[in-house]
Design a protein around this motif. Structure first.
Motif, short mmCIF file in Angstrom:
data_model
loop_
_atom_site.label_atom_id
_atom_site.label_comp_id
_atom_site.label_asym_id
_atom_site.label_seq_id
_atom_site.Cartn_x
_atom_site.Cartn_y
_atom_site.Cartn_z
N PRO A 125 0.71 -0.92 -0.12
CA PRO A 125 -0.15 -0.13 0.09
C PRO A 125 0.53 1.16 0.05
CG PRO A 125 -0.64 -1.68 1.61
CD PRO A 125 0.19 -1.86 0.70
N SER A 126 2.41 0.59 0.59
CA SER A 126 2.79 2.34 0.67
C SER A 126 3.33 2.59 -0.31
CB SER A 126 3.94 2.80 1.77
OG SER A 126 4.85 0.98 2.13
N THR A 127 4.03 1.36 -1.45
CA THR A 127 4.55 1.98 -2.79
C THR A 127 3.60 2.36 -3.51
OG1 THR A 127 6.03 -0.05 -1.70
CG2 THR A 127 5.72 0.69 -4.67
N VAL A 128 2.19 1.66 -3.55
CA VAL A 128 0.77 2.44 -4.53
C VAL A 128 0.44 3.96 -4.50
CG1 VAL A 128 -1.65 2.15 -5.08
CG2 VAL A 128 0.22 0.01 -4.73
N GLY A 129 1.04 4.50 -3.00
CA GLY A 129 0.94 5.51 -2.59
C GLY A 129 1.11 6.68 -3.14
N VAL A 130 2.79 5.48 -3.14
CA VAL A 130 4.02 7.07 -3.35
C VAL A 130 3.93 7.24 -4.64
CG1 VAL A 130 6.52 6.64 -4.79
CG2 VAL A 130 5.24 6.22 -1.61
N ARG A 161 -2.81 2.29 3.97
CA ARG A 161 -1.80 1.56 5.10
C ARG A 161 -1.99 1.44 6.30
NH1 ARG A 161 2.58 6.24 2.89
NH2 ARG A 161 1.18 7.47 0.70
N GLU A 162 -1.24 0.04 6.66
CA GLU A 162 -1.60 -0.37 8.31
C GLU A 162 -0.30 0.37 8.52
OE1 GLU A 162 -2.00 -4.53 8.04
OE2 GLU A 162 -3.51 -4.64 7.08
N ARG A 163 0.29 0.81 9.33
CA ARG A 163 1.02 0.88 10.37
C ARG A 163 1.67 0.26 11.15
NH1 ARG A 163 3.33 6.40 10.83
NH2 ARG A 163 0.93 7.58 10.17
N THR A 335 7.69 11.89 15.16
CA THR A 335 9.14 11.26 16.51
C THR A 335 7.22 10.48 16.63
OG1 THR A 335 9.81 13.25 16.62
CG2 THR A 335 10.11 11.48 18.40
N LEU A 336 6.53 11.28 17.39
CA LEU A 336 4.86 10.82 18.19
C LEU A 336 4.56 9.56 17.63
CD1 LEU A 336 3.49 13.56 20.38
CD2 LEU A 336 4.92 11.46 21.14
N ASP A 337 4.35 9.57 15.95
CA ASP A 337 4.24 8.51 15.61
C ASP A 337 4.65 7.82 14.82
OD1 ASP A 337 1.83 10.14 14.56
OD2 ASP A 337 2.75 11.10 12.78
N THR A 338 6.06 8.13 15.02
CA THR A 338 6.61 6.97 14.90
C THR A 338 7.42 5.91 16.29
OG1 THR A 338 8.24 7.45 13.09
CG2 THR A 338 9.02 5.48 14.19
N TYR A 339 6.76 6.45 17.10
CA TYR A 339 8.06 6.06 18.47
C TYR A 339 6.85 6.18 19.69
CZ TYR A 339 12.23 6.36 16.54
OH TYR A 339 13.32 6.48 15.02
#
Length: 368
Positions: A125-130, A161-163, A335-339
């Motif tokens: 999904p992330s590649t499709v978005g790009v 996209r599944e995070r 930062t918060l989205d990742t960690y």
């Protein structure tokens, strides 16, 4: 100049000349339809939205290549955009006229990218978005150039996209990785784990950027390149990536031992392979076997050590803003989205705060 004339076959021929003197004509069964068409054209001219019907005959591939050559991209980004268009967009859209590509066709193309086929694997999904974002940028430029009236990518439904949550590697894995790396790259691993710098920033690090007395390193450029080309210096990823990072003693000691055994390379590069600048591809070859031996996902690359560094800062109580600054993130939200899941749970502190105020007058017996 515009006119409507009835033809011998009973059709009504509406015609007009554009600002370049080019004539455009269309035939209708009814005079009212012909007049409506001319009125719409006149309105588009007055509002500045007029598009020459012939302008959209240029193929998507021809216009996209023209657009791509005009973009101010880094060499690595140029190669990435070219590859995405060539592999995923041109096979379906490349030979179609710009004006002939409909939103429904863009949606169908996205669906094919998601499900794959006999000759290709489905894309993430992330590649499709790009890919969709790049194609949409091409169409946006075509709208600005008055080649098409609207962007057919608007409104496309993209796959969700599944995070996935970051799972930092352990200190034992870092030590195992360091031991398994070639001698000239062991200090690089320690430096990455102890500073969290990005791969390009690390590979482009020179001796004049390291301040041993101040125990800090200045990050103001990175080494970038494409397959088969010699890496070159380029700016950091974002404005926030310009930063100064403190150097722990363990990193300074590893770096001093490294420089005692390996002179700084060309242009003072701290880390080289065989005395030459390290390309991303060359480092990947050196990374895979030691990473597998240490149980580290190979696809993460040096980002595994960046996540490890972030987890250490969080574990020892550093704030979101501090972690953001050390990693060079563009915003605290990134930062918060990742960690965010790595920060300690504050449930107990929340209960204690409320009990400290309201608990004094409460007669509720808490069952332990």
């Amino acid at each position: 100049m515009a006119s409507i004339k009835k033809r011998e076959n009973g059709k009504w021929r509406a015609r007009y000349r554009d600002n370049n003197g080019r004539e455009h004509a269309k035939h209708f069964d009814r005079k009212t339809d012909a007049q409506r068409w001319l009125d719409e054209v006149a309105a588009s001219v007055v509002t500045g939205q007029y598009v020459d019907p012939n302008a959209g005959r240029m193929t998507f591939r021809a216009y996209a290549e023209q657009w791509r050559e005009a973009q101010v991209h880094r060499p690595s980004s140029q190669a990435h955009v070219e590859m995405m268009l060539r592999r995923h967009a041109y096979p379906t859209l490349g030979d179609r006229p710009l004006s002939a590509i409909l939103p429904s066709e863009v949606q169908a193309w996205v669906k094919r990218l998601c499900v794959g086929g006999a000759d290709r694997k489905p894309l993430a999904p992330s590649t499709v978005g790009v890919v969709h974002s790049i194609v949409s940028s091409v169409f946006k430029a075509a709208v600005r150039d008055r080649r098409i009236p609207a962007n057919p990518c608007e409104g496309t439904r993209l796959p969700k996209r599944e995070r996935t949550r970051v799972v930092p590697i352990t200190t034992d894995q870092v030590e195992a990785l360091t031991a398994a790396m070639p001698d000239e790259l062991r200090a690089l691993v320690t430096f990455a784990a102890g500073t969290g710098v990005r791969g390009g920033e690390l590979r482009g690090l020179t001796s004049d950027r390291v301040h041993f007395l101040k125990r800090e390193v200045t990050i103001d450029r990175q080494l970038v390149g494409v397959d088969g080309a010699t890496p070159v210096w380029g700016p950091p990823k974002t404005e926030a990536s310009y930063r100064t990072v403190p150097l722990p003693n363990v990193v300074l000691e590893a770096l001093q031992d490294h420089l005692a055994a390996h002179d700084a390379g060309p242009d003072g590069l701290l880390f080289t392979l065989g005395g030459l600048p390290i390309s991303r591809q060359a480092f990947g070859h050196q990374w895979r076997t030691p990473a597998r031996a240490a149980g580290i996902p190979v696809g993460q690359g040096l980002h595994a050590l960046r996540h490890y560094y972030a987890s250490l800062l969080i574990r020892h109580g550093e704030s979101v803003k501090t972690v953001q600054a050390r990693l060079g993130h563009a915003s605290a939200a990134e930062t918060l989205d990742t960690y965010s899941h790595l920060w300690p749970d504050s449930d107990d502190r929340t209960r204690d705060a409320v009990d400290a105020v309201l608990g004094a007058s409460s007669t509720l017996e808490v069952v332990r």
